[in-house]
Motif scaffolding. Sequence first.
Motif, PDB file in Angstrom:
ATOM      1  N   GLN A   1     101.514 -55.492  -5.876  1.00 18.77           N
ATOM      2  CA  GLN A   1     101.770 -56.840  -6.375  1.00 18.77           C
ATOM      3  C   GLN A   1     102.321 -57.718  -5.252  1.00 18.77           C
ATOM      4  O   GLN A   1     101.899 -58.855  -5.065  1.00 18.77           O
ATOM      5  CB  GLN A   1     102.758 -56.793  -7.540  1.00 18.77           C
ATOM      6  CG  GLN A   1     102.249 -56.027  -8.738  1.00 18.77           C
ATOM      7  CD  GLN A   1     101.240 -56.827  -9.539  1.00 18.77           C
ATOM      8  OE1 GLN A   1     101.486 -57.977  -9.867  1.00 18.77           O
ATOM      9  NE2 GLN A   1     100.106 -56.231  -9.847  1.00 18.77           N
TER      10      GLN A   1
ATOM     11  N   GLY B   1     102.293 -60.198 -26.326  1.00 17.86           N
ATOM     12  CA  GLY B   1     101.106 -60.496 -25.513  1.00 17.86           C
ATOM     13  C   GLY B   1     100.926 -59.577 -24.326  1.00 17.86           C
ATOM     14  O   GLY B   1     100.021 -59.763 -23.545  1.00 17.86           O
ATOM     15  N   ARG B   2     101.804 -58.575 -24.184  1.00 18.44           N
ATOM     16  CA  ARG B   2     101.613 -57.663 -23.058  1.00 18.44           C
ATOM     17  C   ARG B   2     101.014 -56.353 -23.511  1.00 18.44           C
ATOM     18  O   ARG B   2     101.358 -55.846 -24.543  1.00 18.44           O
ATOM     19  CB  ARG B   2     102.968 -57.353 -22.372  1.00 18.44           C
ATOM     20  CG  ARG B   2     103.556 -58.510 -21.663  1.00 18.44           C
ATOM     21  CD  ARG B   2     102.578 -59.051 -20.607  1.00 18.44           C
ATOM     22  NE  ARG B   2     102.338 -60.465 -20.788  1.00 18.44           N
ATOM     23  CZ  ARG B   2     103.107 -61.421 -20.285  1.00 18.44           C
ATOM     24  NH1 ARG B   2     104.134 -61.116 -19.572  1.00 18.44           N
ATOM     25  NH2 ARG B   2     102.827 -62.672 -20.486  1.00 18.44           N
TER      26      ARG B   2
ATOM     27  N   ALA C   1      99.542 -58.240  -2.550  1.00 21.15           N
ATOM     28  CA  ALA C   1      98.532 -59.223  -2.937  1.00 21.15           C
ATOM     29  C   ALA C   1      99.070 -60.639  -2.758  1.00 21.15           C
ATOM     30  O   ALA C   1      98.390 -61.521  -2.235  1.00 21.15           O
ATOM     31  CB  ALA C   1      98.100 -58.995  -4.377  1.00 21.15           C
TER      32      ALA C   1
ATOM     33  N   ASN D   1      95.582 -57.027 -18.095  1.00 24.78           N
ATOM     34  CA  ASN D   1      95.381 -55.744 -18.795  1.00 24.78           C
ATOM     35  C   ASN D   1      94.354 -55.836 -19.926  1.00 24.78           C
ATOM     36  O   ASN D   1      94.078 -54.845 -20.589  1.00 24.78           O
ATOM     37  CB  ASN D   1      96.719 -55.188 -19.295  1.00 24.78           C
ATOM     38  CG  ASN D   1      97.332 -56.051 -20.378  1.00 24.78           C
ATOM     39  OD1 ASN D   1      96.805 -57.117 -20.711  1.00 24.78           O
ATOM     40  ND2 ASN D   1      98.444 -55.614 -20.936  1.00 24.78           N
ATOM     41  N   GLN D   2      93.822 -57.038 -20.158  1.00 23.63           N
ATOM     42  CA  GLN D   2      92.769 -57.163 -21.173  1.00 23.63           C
ATOM     43  C   GLN D   2      91.371 -57.101 -20.562  1.00 23.63           C
ATOM     44  O   GLN D   2      90.382 -57.212 -21.282  1.00 23.63           O
ATOM     45  CB  GLN D   2      92.953 -58.487 -21.936  1.00 23.63           C
ATOM     46  CG  GLN D   2      94.283 -58.546 -22.683  1.00 23.63           C
ATOM     47  CD  GLN D   2      94.644 -59.949 -23.146  1.00 23.63           C
ATOM     48  OE1 GLN D   2      94.334 -60.928 -22.486  1.00 23.63           O
ATOM     49  NE2 GLN D   2      95.309 -60.029 -24.288  1.00 23.63           N
TER      50      GLN D   2
ATOM     51  N   ASN E   1     100.291 -59.058 -12.921  1.00 20.77           N
ATOM     52  CA  ASN E   1     100.272 -58.639 -14.328  1.00 20.77           C
ATOM     53  C   ASN E   1     101.059 -59.566 -15.246  1.00 20.77           C
ATOM     54  O   ASN E   1     100.856 -59.562 -16.452  1.00 20.77           O
ATOM     55  CB  ASN E   1     100.832 -57.224 -14.458  1.00 20.77           C
ATOM     56  CG  ASN E   1      99.966 -56.216 -13.723  1.00 20.77           C
ATOM     57  OD1 ASN E   1      98.751 -56.307 -13.771  1.00 20.77           O
ATOM     58  ND2 ASN E   1     100.592 -55.285 -13.032  1.00 20.77           N
TER      59      ASN E   1
ATOM     60  N   LEU F   1      95.985 -57.641  -9.444  1.00 18.42           N
ATOM     61  CA  LEU F   1      96.188 -58.926 -10.122  1.00 18.42           C
ATOM     62  C   LEU F   1      97.638 -59.003 -10.564  1.00 18.42           C
ATOM     63  O   LEU F   1      98.249 -57.982 -10.869  1.00 18.42           O
ATOM     64  CB  LEU F   1      95.261 -59.032 -11.338  1.00 18.42           C
ATOM     65  CG  LEU F   1      93.766 -59.019 -11.045  1.00 18.42           C
ATOM     66  CD1 LEU F   1      92.982 -59.212 -12.334  1.00 18.42           C
ATOM     67  CD2 LEU F   1      93.396 -60.104 -10.048  1.00 18.42           C
TER      68      LEU F   1
ATOM     69  N   TYR G   1      94.954 -61.921 -20.079  1.00 21.56           N
ATOM     70  CA  TYR G   1      95.855 -61.281 -19.128  1.00 21.56           C
ATOM     71  C   TYR G   1      95.122 -60.125 -18.450  1.00 21.56           C
ATOM     72  O   TYR G   1      94.173 -59.580 -19.018  1.00 21.56           O
ATOM     73  CB  TYR G   1      97.115 -60.795 -19.853  1.00 21.56           C
ATOM     74  CG  TYR G   1      98.120 -61.902 -20.021  1.00 21.56           C
ATOM     75  CD1 TYR G   1      99.105 -62.096 -19.069  1.00 21.56           C
ATOM     76  CD2 TYR G   1      98.051 -62.768 -21.099  1.00 21.56           C
ATOM     77  CE1 TYR G   1     100.019 -63.132 -19.195  1.00 21.56           C
ATOM     78  CE2 TYR G   1      98.955 -63.814 -21.232  1.00 21.56           C
ATOM     79  CZ  TYR G   1      99.941 -63.990 -20.274  1.00 21.56           C
ATOM     80  OH  TYR G   1     100.832 -65.010 -20.374  1.00 21.56           O
TER      81      TYR G   1
ATOM     82  N   GLN H   1     108.221 -59.339 -13.408  1.00 25.54           N
ATOM     83  CA  GLN H   1     107.777 -58.047 -13.934  1.00 25.54           C
ATOM     84  C   GLN H   1     108.922 -57.040 -13.951  1.00 25.54           C
ATOM     85  O   GLN H   1     109.033 -56.219 -14.858  1.00 25.54           O
ATOM     86  CB  GLN H   1     106.632 -57.492 -13.091  1.00 25.54           C
ATOM     87  CG  GLN H   1     105.393 -58.351 -13.161  1.00 25.54           C
ATOM     88  CD  GLN H   1     104.258 -57.784 -12.336  1.00 25.54           C
ATOM     89  OE1 GLN H   1     103.887 -56.632 -12.466  1.00 25.54           O
ATOM     90  NE2 GLN H   1     103.695 -58.603 -11.466  1.00 25.54           N
TER      91      GLN H   1
END
Lengths: 247, 223
Positions: free
Chosen positions: B123, B222-223, B126, A142-143, A97, A95, A140, B145
């Motif tokens: 990544q 949020g990461r 995909a 990673n959750q 990230n 996915l 997200y 990223q």
Amino acid sequence: MADKSIKKIEVKNLKKSFGELEVLKDISTDVYKGEVVVVIGPSGSGKSTFLRCLNKLESVTGGSIIVNGVDITSKKIDINKVRENIGMVFQHFNLFNNLNILDNLTLAPTQLKKCSKEEARKRAKIMLSKVGLEDKAESYPNQLSGGQKQRVAIARALCMEPDIMLFDEPTSALDPEMVGEVLQVMKELAADGMTMVIVTHEMGFAREVADRVLFMDGGYIVEEGTPEEVLLNPKEPRTIDFLNKVL
Amino acid sequence: MLKIISVYGTLLLTALGRTLLLALLGLFFACFIGLFFGIMGVLKNRVCNVIAQIFVDVIRGVPMIVLAFFVYFGMPYFFNTIIGGFSISLSALQAGTICLALNCGAYMAEIIRAGILSVDIGQMEAARSLGMTYGMAMRKVVLPQAIKTMIPTFINQFIITLKDTSILSVIGFPELVNTAKNVQANTFMSFQTWAIVGVMYLIVITILSRSAKVLERRLNVGR
């Protein structure tokens, strides 16, 4: 069930080498519309490489692969157009990230101008509810748990409305209790008539869902047939040996 | 010390302004150079990889002071006298910007290359499997990223480049160090002059690194 009048994928004398190492030696097989083909075999037998050749994530060394009538080994075709119709699900989910779940699903359809942002979001939500994760749209990657990630990955592929789906060991990286939820989604997909090629070690799933099982070893398809033929009454010594080890 | 500040304060502040201008110009162009050669370095194309590697090796292998003399004196001489028919002359600011951009650009290329390679290959695969082009996948998935992992190294490089502007005093650009030399020559107060200049650099760089830390924290929310 498979419609034997329409060939979705035709593989002829496929060969693939990585430098000196010849991974696929001579693979020929056809996949029909709506057929579920499960590929099994020991590690290093070339099953993942075979699958990755089908959407040209690996360039082939020899032979041809015809998808929906287009020879994807030809240099002249636009591989990106072909890939729009072939969904792929990876062992490690992959996915994006940096994006939330909804954006993961809408990125490719909007970037490739298949539909407007509105439509893409609408379809993404439908796909998410199909895999039982409509409440995770804003999360997200990673959750999520492994099983949830893999279901999102399947939904992401479906958002491009492909007519073929490739699965590369989709449950191998999952905790045992999460395997079921992913296989359930795949079963529903198969029941909907999706053409699927699946590399897996889940023999129970293969027996239940596959129309045809390919056993690969040493870069060849050693044995192929219905699940009953290959999994219950294997003829080749190598197949018997492998099944004895895994079952 | 107070005498220097009262008499030469404005002069030194103007010089600091020029230092910042030079650093910003250099960094601005270095970003493009770095991105260009950084991406050349990760493409699946031997020729591109080699070109990028040669650029980085050459620039990294030459001291910046030599590069400065080469760009400021050597290049105009090459075009005007050796080849002939040109009448190119570079201002110290132009030559300085080119130097900084090349020098910092080479290091940025390596930072960007390493940053892109640090993003899991899955990544890219995909994104490509969905039909996206290499460029789309790079822009929308891989680079966002990669940039996050690059930020601390970028900040470090920015600071180095800001300090490297002092080397360009040798081609006569009136940045902070060059100006301070004149102040020292006029006042003979070398201790006070260089102490003031040192503190000026220190303040600017501290502000820069503190605000960079804030930026880094914001981007990781949020990461």
